[in-house]
Design an enzyme around this catalytic site. Structure first.
Site, PDB file in Angstrom:
ATOM      1  N   LYS A 116     -77.355 -11.408  15.643  1.00  0.00           N
ATOM      2  CA  LYS A 116     -77.606 -11.414  17.082  1.00  0.00           C
ATOM      3  C   LYS A 116     -77.793 -12.827  17.629  1.00  0.00           C
ATOM      4  O   LYS A 116     -78.474 -13.650  17.038  1.00  0.00           O
ATOM      5  CB  LYS A 116     -78.861 -10.614  17.394  1.00  0.00           C
ATOM      6  CG  LYS A 116     -78.595  -9.133  17.563  1.00  0.00           C
ATOM      7  CD  LYS A 116     -79.877  -8.360  17.511  1.00  0.00           C
ATOM      8  CE  LYS A 116     -80.807  -8.744  18.623  1.00  0.00           C
ATOM      9  NZ  LYS A 116     -80.375  -8.275  19.943  1.00  0.00           N
ATOM     10  N   GLY A 436     -77.735  11.838  11.191  1.00  0.00           N
ATOM     11  CA  GLY A 436     -77.530  12.568  12.441  1.00  0.00           C
ATOM     12  C   GLY A 436     -76.091  12.797  12.823  1.00  0.00           C
ATOM     13  O   GLY A 436     -75.656  13.932  12.971  1.00  0.00           O
ATOM     14  N   SER A 437     -75.307  11.727  12.967  1.00  0.00           N
ATOM     15  CA  SER A 437     -73.944  11.964  13.434  1.00  0.00           C
ATOM     16  C   SER A 437     -73.017  12.197  12.249  1.00  0.00           C
ATOM     17  O   SER A 437     -73.221  11.672  11.150  1.00  0.00           O
ATOM     18  CB  SER A 437     -73.457  10.782  14.263  1.00  0.00           C
ATOM     19  OG  SER A 437     -73.445   9.610  13.506  1.00  0.00           O
ATOM     20  N   ARG A 519     -65.453  -5.631  20.058  1.00  0.00           N
ATOM     21  CA  ARG A 519     -66.328  -4.505  20.348  1.00  0.00           C
ATOM     22  C   ARG A 519     -67.133  -4.746  21.622  1.00  0.00           C
ATOM     23  O   ARG A 519     -67.809  -5.764  21.771  1.00  0.00           O
ATOM     24  CB  ARG A 519     -67.263  -4.233  19.185  1.00  0.00           C
ATOM     25  CG  ARG A 519     -67.978  -2.933  19.381  1.00  0.00           C
ATOM     26  CD  ARG A 519     -68.770  -2.477  18.208  1.00  0.00           C
ATOM     27  NE  ARG A 519     -69.884  -1.703  18.741  1.00  0.00           N
ATOM     28  CZ  ARG A 519     -69.789  -0.437  19.115  1.00  0.00           C
ATOM     29  NH1 ARG A 519     -68.664   0.213  18.991  1.00  0.00           N
ATOM     30  NH2 ARG A 519     -70.838   0.183  19.618  1.00  0.00           N
ATOM     31  N   CYS A 520     -67.057  -3.772  22.523  1.00  0.00           N
ATOM     32  CA  CYS A 520     -67.783  -3.876  23.786  1.00  0.00           C
ATOM     33  C   CYS A 520     -68.732  -2.705  23.922  1.00  0.00           C
ATOM     34  O   CYS A 520     -68.491  -1.640  23.366  1.00  0.00           O
ATOM     35  CB  CYS A 520     -66.802  -3.818  24.951  1.00  0.00           C
ATOM     36  SG  CYS A 520     -65.578  -5.121  24.883  1.00  0.00           S
ATOM     37  N   TRP A 565     -81.241  -1.073  24.951  1.00  0.00           N
ATOM     38  CA  TRP A 565     -79.785  -0.976  25.049  1.00  0.00           C
ATOM     39  C   TRP A 565     -79.312  -0.555  26.434  1.00  0.00           C
ATOM     40  O   TRP A 565     -78.195  -0.084  26.606  1.00  0.00           O
ATOM     41  CB  TRP A 565     -79.228  -0.061  23.954  1.00  0.00           C
ATOM     42  CG  TRP A 565     -79.215  -0.747  22.612  1.00  0.00           C
ATOM     43  CD1 TRP A 565     -79.449  -2.068  22.373  1.00  0.00           C
ATOM     44  CD2 TRP A 565     -78.954  -0.161  21.333  1.00  0.00           C
ATOM     45  NE1 TRP A 565     -79.349  -2.335  21.023  1.00  0.00           N
ATOM     46  CE2 TRP A 565     -79.054  -1.194  20.369  1.00  0.00           C
ATOM     47  CE3 TRP A 565     -78.649   1.135  20.897  1.00  0.00           C
ATOM     48  CZ2 TRP A 565     -78.854  -0.959  18.998  1.00  0.00           C
ATOM     49  CZ3 TRP A 565     -78.446   1.360  19.547  1.00  0.00           C
ATOM     50  CH2 TRP A 565     -78.549   0.322  18.612  1.00  0.00           C
ATOM     51  N   ASP A 603     -84.687   8.269  16.925  1.00  0.00           N
ATOM     52  CA  ASP A 603     -84.077   7.025  16.437  1.00  0.00           C
ATOM     53  C   ASP A 603     -84.614   5.825  17.199  1.00  0.00           C
ATOM     54  O   ASP A 603     -84.653   5.824  18.419  1.00  0.00           O
ATOM     55  CB  ASP A 603     -82.558   7.069  16.644  1.00  0.00           C
ATOM     56  CG  ASP A 603     -81.882   8.078  15.725  1.00  0.00           C
ATOM     57  OD1 ASP A 603     -82.374   8.254  14.601  1.00  0.00           O
ATOM     58  OD2 ASP A 603     -80.879   8.677  16.139  1.00  0.00           O
ATOM     59  N   CYS A 647     -81.907   0.920  11.790  1.00  0.00           N
ATOM     60  CA  CYS A 647     -80.694   0.466  11.086  1.00  0.00           C
ATOM     61  C   CYS A 647     -80.882  -0.882  10.424  1.00  0.00           C
ATOM     62  O   CYS A 647     -79.989  -1.719  10.478  1.00  0.00           O
ATOM     63  CB  CYS A 647     -79.549   0.295  12.045  1.00  0.00           C
ATOM     64  SG  CYS A 647     -79.172   1.731  12.956  1.00  0.00           S
ATOM     65  N   HIS A 698     -71.111   1.654   6.210  1.00  0.00           N
ATOM     66  CA  HIS A 698     -70.248   0.674   6.866  1.00  0.00           C
ATOM     67  C   HIS A 698     -68.985   0.402   6.059  1.00  0.00           C
ATOM     68  O   HIS A 698     -68.080  -0.260   6.525  1.00  0.00           O
ATOM     69  CB  HIS A 698     -71.027  -0.626   7.104  1.00  0.00           C
ATOM     70  CG  HIS A 698     -72.307  -0.387   7.856  1.00  0.00           C
ATOM     71  ND1 HIS A 698     -73.479  -0.060   7.227  1.00  0.00           N
ATOM     72  CD2 HIS A 698     -72.565  -0.357   9.182  1.00  0.00           C
ATOM     73  CE1 HIS A 698     -74.414   0.118   8.133  1.00  0.00           C
ATOM     74  NE2 HIS A 698     -73.883  -0.052   9.332  1.00  0.00           N
TER      75      HIS A 698
END
Ligand code: GLN
Ligand code: ZN
Length: 759
Positions: A116, A436-437, A519-520, A565, A603, A647, A698
């Site tokens: 970041k 979860g997903s 990535r946006c 976010w 989360d 995460c 990943h």
């Protein structure tokens, strides 16, 4: 006076043109030339959009990341890249993504680490150093862009990352002292400045945002040394800081031998009078007055009240700009058609922010009179926003006033709860679950798109999702997982989905912001008091539970992540907004419990990234962030099991805060570091249950049973087996079932082996 300029412009394009050009190029569907043509077109368009400025940033454009660009400019490429054949562009993307586009041998190589950029949601490629690092200047990218801009009649101000920020943001793989590289680095910087000077530009912006962070004495000392060294090229240097206050570095920054200093007044307005006192009178002071990190209109009249006396005093020494690069905001509000007109009138994206800057500068130059209309319109929008009932809901205010400390605490301590939960859930040792997903298949994405476009009715879409949920449950049962999930097929994004169900939020159509590379993200806009008109997830969770005898875990995004976010309102402290989100999530949690859901996961993927840049401010943030999570989660009965997921697992420094969340189970990411990250648990005895991710989602690789057993055994050395869960390290939505099914079968097998060994 005053001169206006910009620190950087979003480069992805208003319609994400750069993203699509990059991805097509990476797929091998377009050429180097086509990519370069799109890039040059965007640069040119962006310069035109900034042409009212006195100085326009050049070199802020990047095909992937501006820090990576700097590594190429400085010739600082890791050996694993330098020795490869191929064009510079191929190597650029190799370092960015781990592979070159159209690489005939499809040779994979470790990509540079992404991290970041300060406290923003932008990620840069970490420069790599070691004691033997040698730099070798290649100014061609920057020089050609300067020439390109100047031929288009643009008054270019090249933008580069300062040497100390560049060193500080990188990592020395061998643990060597990065500052030892400074002397040779400065030689390259000096040569770069000389090359820029030769193009005929007058000013260069040199970014040193590390000045708003806590610096050790040797780093502070390096500043005067560095900037003495960089003098004498004939260029004028504008040293830019942003994202925070200078505090103890204020005097240092003011006294550096440069020609101007840029300061973020959104975060550091209280310091400005001190800066004006300290700054030598031959230096320019650039004030960052328009917020480059959010999407709200500025209060122009308020700004003029503040700036008029400063402008009088500083005269032509005063420059004005946005607080930081506009990289962090979407490009243009004018393409938005769905935002309610009243709320839309409160907003400003990059293009509108530059208009604001111009209005301010004009009103300072010529007085407010000629701009009375624009200023009156602005005042009307600001007043409308301040007095809108949408931002002040009496019901929400009352609920906030009624919050009592007890509401944030569970009824009994963990040990008591754990027994009750075990009676109700009857889970085996080393229970298995997911985060979860499950894979978001093309069919799911297509159905969502058709539903949004009105081609699928509510009923049809609901039917489709129920079928998806059933399919997902059957697959999980076949795999043999102990705690199931509904799969999140109704969600495109873990924050956007909830924002669409909450009052107080709006969604933009094109409000894209670059997160990393191509990535946006499109952060939803939190503009008013948050409330939950109806339940958001209960129908899906309850349906899922009705389809299986195994326990189904409800799945929510926590208040702190929703906050971090989103683009959030700036008319009240973030803590207050977070509290409203917490109360909304709390209602959802209690509804889920009422509907018979026995495990609820909240989360908090973004809890850590909300930490302030300065450690001295961490405690204040953690205090309210933790309290908000607790408030959202802890209203349930003892027998209901609360999970949370994060995460990352750099927990050492915030472990105590994580423990006070008091979630019954926390799932974290650990697989990529071979559980080394669990070292934190040596020093701090984590009291509740934990699921250290054993499967790196990943990567497309299918993890082996033995490897996962080994990882869990490592975990069991630190945490008693009775408090361990077995799970992947994050959600699986970006993966495919062909990878996920065998991986989870192996994971379940690993859990079986662990149980056998334990009994
Ligand atoms: N529950 C979310 C998922 O599984 C969590 C995502 C995340 O942590 N980023 O996708
Ligand atoms: Zn995650």
């Amino acid at each position: 006076m005053p001169l206006i300029h910009n620190l950087g412009f979003p480069r992805i394009g208003a319609q994400r043109e750069l993203k699509f050009a990059l991805e097509s190029y990476w797929r091998g569907e377009s050429t180097d030339e086509a990519l370069e043509e799109t890039a040059a077109g965007l640069r040119s368009l962006h310069w035109q959009q900034q042409q009212e400025l006195d100085l326009v940033p050049v070199g802020d454009f990047s095909l992937y990341d501006q820090v990576l660009d700097m590594s190429f400019t400085l010739g600082n490429l890791p050996a694993r890249i330098r020795t490869l054949a191929g064009s510079e562009l191929e190597n650029y993307f190799r370092l960015a993504r781990g592979r070159a586009p159209q690489d005939p041998k499809n040779q994979d190589i470790a990509a540079g680490e992404l991290t970041k950029w300060f406290d923003s949601n932008y990620h840069y490629i970490v420069p790599e150093f070691d004691a033997n690092t040698r730099f070798q200047l290649d100014p061609s990218r920057l020089l050609s862009q300067v020439v390109e801009a100047r031929t288009q009649g643009i008054n270019a101000k090249p933008v580069i990352i300062g040497p100390l920020t560049y060193l500080r943001l990188g990592k020395a793989r061998d643990g060597s002292d990065r500052l030892r590289l400074l002397p040779q680095l400065l030689k390259e910087y000096k040569a770069l400045l000389e090359a820029l000077q030769a193009t005929g530009v007058e000013w260069v912006q040199i970014d040193e945002p590390i000045l708003v962070t806590e610096l050790e004495p040797q780093w502070q000392r390096a500043f005067p040394q560095t900037y003495h060294e960089l003098r004498g090229t004939g260029l004028k240097l504008l040293l830019a800081t942003y994202f925070g206050e200078l505090q103890e570095n204020l005097q240092l920054a003011c006294e550096l031998p440069v020609d101007g200093l840029h300061i973020d007044t959104i975060n550091g307005r209280d310091e400005i009078s001190k800066v004006i006192d300290w700054l030598p009178i031959h230096k320019v002071l650039s004030l960052g007055i328009i917020n480059g990190r959010n999407i709200w209109k500025s209060d122009l009249n308020g700004l003029l009240d503040w700036l008029e006396p400063i402008a009088k005093r500083l005269q032509e020494r005063l420059w004005l700009a946005p607080s930081c690069s506009l990289l962090h905001v979407p490009v243009d509000l004018s393409t938005e058609t769905l935002i309610a007109p009243d709320v839309r009138d409160w907003l400003a994206f990059a293009v509108q922010k530059l208009d604001e800057l111009q209005t301010i500068a004009c009103a300072l130059r010529h007085g407010r009179e000629p701009f009375a209309d624009a200023l009156a319109n602005n005042a009307a929008a600001i007043t409308a926003r301040n007095t809108s009932p949408k931002t002040q809901s009496p019901v929400v205010r009352q609920a906030m006033a009624q919050v009592e400390p007890g509401m944030a605490s569970r009824q009994s301590p963990f040990a008591t709860r754990a027994t009750l939960q075990q009676e109700s859930l009857a889970l085996p040792l080393y229970p298995t679950t997911s985060i979860g997903s499950f894979p978001q298949t093309p069919a799911i994405r297509q159905a969502r798109k058709r539903f949004r476009q009105g081609q699928l009715s509510d009923c049809e879409y609901e039917h489709f999702l129920k079928e998806e949920i059933r399919d997902c449950l059957q697959r999980q049962e076949a795999i043999g997982l102990d705690v199931l999930v509904h799969g999140e097929s109704e969600r495109n994004d873990m924050v956007e989905y909830f924002s669409e169900h909450l009052e107080g939020y709006i969604r933009s159509e094109n409000g894209w912001v670059q997160s990393y590379g191509s990535r946006c993200v499109k952060p939803p806009i939190l503009f008013g008091d948050v409330s939950r008109p109806t339940s958001m997830t209960v129908a899906w969770a309850a349906y899922a539970q009705s389809q299986t005898l195994k326990p189904v875990k409800g799945m929510l995004t926590g208040p702190v992540t929703m906050l971090n976010w989103s683009f959030v309102r700036d008319d009240q402290p973030r803590a207050q907004t977070c509290l409203q989100l917490a109360l909304a999530v709390r209602e959802e949690v209690l509804d889920l419990e009422r509907e018979g859901i026995k495990l609820i996961q909240i989360d908090e993927a973004a809890l850590r990234e909300g930490l302030p840049l300065r450690r001295s401010q961490w405690e204040g943030y953690l205090e309210w962030a933790v309290e908000c999570f607790r408030l959202s989660a802890n209203g349930v009965a003892d027998a209901t099991q609360i999970h949370t997921h994060m995460c990352y697992s750099e927990f050492n420094d915030i472990m105590a805060a994580i423990a006070t969340l008091d979630a019954d189970v926390i799932t974290i990411e650990t697989s990529r570091s071979d559980m080394e990250l669990l070292d934190a648990f040596d020093e701090f005895a984590y009291p509740n249950s934990i699921g250290p991710g054993v499967y790196d989602i990943h990567s497309p690789n299918i993890p082996e049973v033995a490897h996962m057993v080994q990882l869990m055994n490592k975990a069991a050395q630190r945490i008693p087996a009775a408090r361990l869960w077995v799970n992947p390290d994050c959600g699986l939505k970006t993966r495919q079932w062909e990878e996920v099914a065998p991986a989870l079968i192996n994971m379940v097998q690993a859990a079986l082996l662990l149980r056998q060994k334990a009994t």
